[in-house]
Scaffold this motif. Sequence first.
Motif: not given
Length: 89
Positions: A73-80
């Motif tokens: 969850e935290r990873y996918v919410q970040k800007t790539p």
Amino acid sequence: MGRNELAGEQFERAGELYDAALAFRAAGQATRARNVAMRISDAEDSYDAAARLVIDISLAAHTLSHDVEQFIERYVQKTPVSDADMGAL
């Protein structure tokens, strides 16, 4: 027990969870690799790489559990910020 599995166990005992996950995956133990990678805290430097690994393993297995969703969850919410991030998302 193969070389990669032994390495995974040694890495895991040493607390090097990302390296352990990679070794278990190389040993053909994708579920074990995913489970070890999901023990990595989102505060650790290796979290992003672990999240990408968990995503890759889940896609290959055509499964997405609630536990995996919570872990990434935290990873996918970040800007790539890298090509690896873009590929995972």
